[in-house]
Design a protein around this motif. Structure first.
Motif, PDB file in Angstrom:
ATOM      1  N   GLU A  83       0.665  14.144 -26.799  1.00 15.52           N
ATOM      2  CA  GLU A  83       1.127  13.923 -25.515  1.00 15.52           C
ATOM      3  C   GLU A  83      -0.172  13.519 -24.580  1.00 15.52           C
ATOM      4  OE1 GLU A  83       4.342  15.174 -24.209  1.00 15.52           O
ATOM      5  OE2 GLU A  83       4.702  14.294 -26.077  1.00 15.52           O
ATOM      6  N   GLU A  84      -1.328  13.897 -24.797  1.00 17.05           N
ATOM      7  CA  GLU A  84      -2.520  13.795 -23.875  1.00 17.05           C
ATOM      8  C   GLU A  84      -2.873  12.383 -23.929  1.00 17.05           C
ATOM      9  OE1 GLU A  84      -3.189  15.841 -21.436  1.00 17.05           O
ATOM     10  OE2 GLU A  84      -1.460  16.979 -22.086  1.00 17.05           O
ATOM     11  N   ARG A  98     -12.204   9.787 -26.184  1.00 13.05           N
ATOM     12  CA  ARG A  98     -10.510   9.101 -25.863  1.00 13.05           C
ATOM     13  C   ARG A  98     -10.599   7.722 -25.635  1.00 13.05           C
ATOM     14  NH1 ARG A  98      -6.796  12.011 -21.242  1.00 13.05           N
ATOM     15  NH2 ARG A  98      -5.213  10.481 -21.233  1.00 13.05           N
ATOM     16  N   LYS A 103      -0.657   7.847 -22.346  1.00  9.87           N
ATOM     17  CA  LYS A 103      -0.260   9.241 -22.751  1.00  9.87           C
ATOM     18  C   LYS A 103       0.962   9.081 -23.379  1.00  9.87           C
ATOM     19  CE  LYS A 103      -2.718  11.837 -19.805  1.00  9.87           C
ATOM     20  NZ  LYS A 103      -2.310  12.444 -18.645  1.00  9.87           N
ATOM     21  N   LYS A 104       1.305  10.379 -24.084  1.00  7.01           N
ATOM     22  CA  LYS A 104       2.364  10.235 -25.044  1.00  7.01           C
ATOM     23  C   LYS A 104       2.443   9.198 -26.228  1.00  7.01           C
ATOM     24  CE  LYS A 104       5.412  12.471 -21.469  1.00  7.01           C
ATOM     25  NZ  LYS A 104       5.310  13.693 -22.151  1.00  7.01           N
TER      26      LYS A 104
END
Length: 393
Positions: A83-84, A98, A103-104
């Motif tokens: 989700e993040e 990252r 997102k998602k």
């Protein structure tokens, strides 16, 4: 009957306790198992299991608990989507990066022949493309395919004997086919749009064709030339008519050879030839969703994973894992949804070497994700100062 499994088990032998309601029932179970043991010994049965299970990374990493999809980049790195966002985990040095601001994450498709990564992300389910170099943490532009909004799945592969990279994206009953390019920036060209009889449930590219699965059927579409699609399940074969009479979901198709396919529906697998007629009388039966890693088909049910050899049509292994599901289409990375959520790697012991190099896992829950001082996107996963075990003097 209750199945138990321990990842640290020293061998491939599993214990399956059986609860009997009476002494007579216990005796019946003992008798049945004794007879089965005699049959196996008489037939000189050997261990034909394919997969050995390993924990891919430390279960205390917070990202694992919410992972929805994953892929193996190389033998030292995996990419997780939740989700993040999208995260690359360097499993040998405990570093996490990252990637982008998405997102998602719903699906990750690595496209090594095009040096790209395709991701379905966001509430709107758009396809976004990144260069493979972005997985190293380098700054990169994200290329968004605007008309893919609301898509449900995608697949990619080389065409024209590897000269071109093709990405196919399904949105309800339509499939958009793109040629992808990368020079300084990623670009695309839509070269074909296909209308499917009903909602697309599965897709893959093989032998320069797009194979599409939908309720009670599969079609093969030529990609680089015009032409009508090939029926993979022919209505003229009376032994296959029951599929159309009782509509079933299409899960995947497997190319056994240039003239034979295994068509996998929700509860049954059927072998057909390149005309769409039945090629073998035998059928494979299963209670759940399969994944394919040639030549093995793994079927995930609530209490176990059953493994079939699609060439011989034999059931060759049962992995008694409760509540496990695949994170990639090959089923090499899986998530075990028990009290301690774990990231599990199915190692194929028939292949030389590991697809992944493993770091030492821990259940101490003392390790933490620590952000790098000079980067907002890089983290280390390590024991925080003051929480580790003091060194021995």
């Amino acid at each position: 009957m209750h199945r138990m499994f321990k990842l640290s088990a020293p061998s491939n032998k599993y214990s399956i306790p059986i609860l009997a309601d009476s002494e007579n029932e216990r005796s019946e179970w003992v008798g049945v198992l004794s007879e089965l043991h005699k049959i196996l010994r008489a037939s000189h049965s050997r261990d034909r299991s394919v997969y050995v299970l390993k924990e891919a990374y430390d279960s205390s990493l917070p990202l694992i608990k919410t992972t929805q999809t994953a892929a193996i980049i190389d033998h030292k790195r995996i990419v997780l989507g939740n989700e993040e966002g999208l995260f690359v985990v360097h499993i040998t040095i405990d570093e996490i990066i990252r990637i982008g601001d998405m997102k998602k994450i719903h699906q990750i498709e690595l496209i090594p022949h095009g040096q790209m990564v395709a991701v379905i992300s966001g509430r709107s389910h758009h396809v976004q493309l990144l260069p493979m170099s972005a997985l190293d943490g380098r700054k990169a532009d994200v290329h968004k395919l605007a008309e893919t909004k609301g898509c449900q799945t995608m697949t990619a592969g080389p065409v024209c004997q590897g000269a071109h990279t093709c990405l196919c994206v399904a949105r309800k009953c339509r499939v958009f086919c793109y040629e992808l390019f990368q020079s300084k920036k990623i670009s695309h060209r839509k070269f074909k749009e296909l209308q499917i009889p009903t909602n697309v449930q599965w897709m893959s590219i093989f032998s320069e064709q797009l194979c599409v699965g939908f309720q009670s059927g599969f079609l093969r579409y030529p990609l680089r030339r015009e032409g009508v699609p090939y029926r993979m399940l022919h209505s003229h074969d009376p032994t296959l008519s029951f599929i159309a009479c009782q509509p079933v979901d299409a899960l995947c198709a497997i190319e056994i050879s240039s003239i034979e396919y295994l068509l996998c529906f929700k509860s049954i697998g059927i072998y057909t030839d390149n005309r769409g007629l039945r090629s073998r009388s035998i059928e494979l039966m299963w209670p759940a969703i399969p994944s394919y890693n040639a030549p093995y088909l793994s079927v995930y049910s609530e209490n176990a994973v059953d493994v079939f050899d699609v060439n011989s049509s034999e059931w060759i292994q049962t992995i008694p894992l409760n509540k496990v599901r695949p994170l990639n289409s090959e089923g090499s990375l899986n998530i075990l949804l028990l009290e301690t959520i774990r990231l599990i790697y199915f190692k194929n012991k028939m292949k030389n070497g590991d697809e992944l190099i493993f770091s030492k896992t821990s259940d101490t829950h003392q390790r933490q994700m620590v952000q790098h001082i000079n980067s907002k996107r890089r983290y280390s996963f390590r024991v925080a100062k003051g929480k580790g075990t003091p060194p021995k003097g």
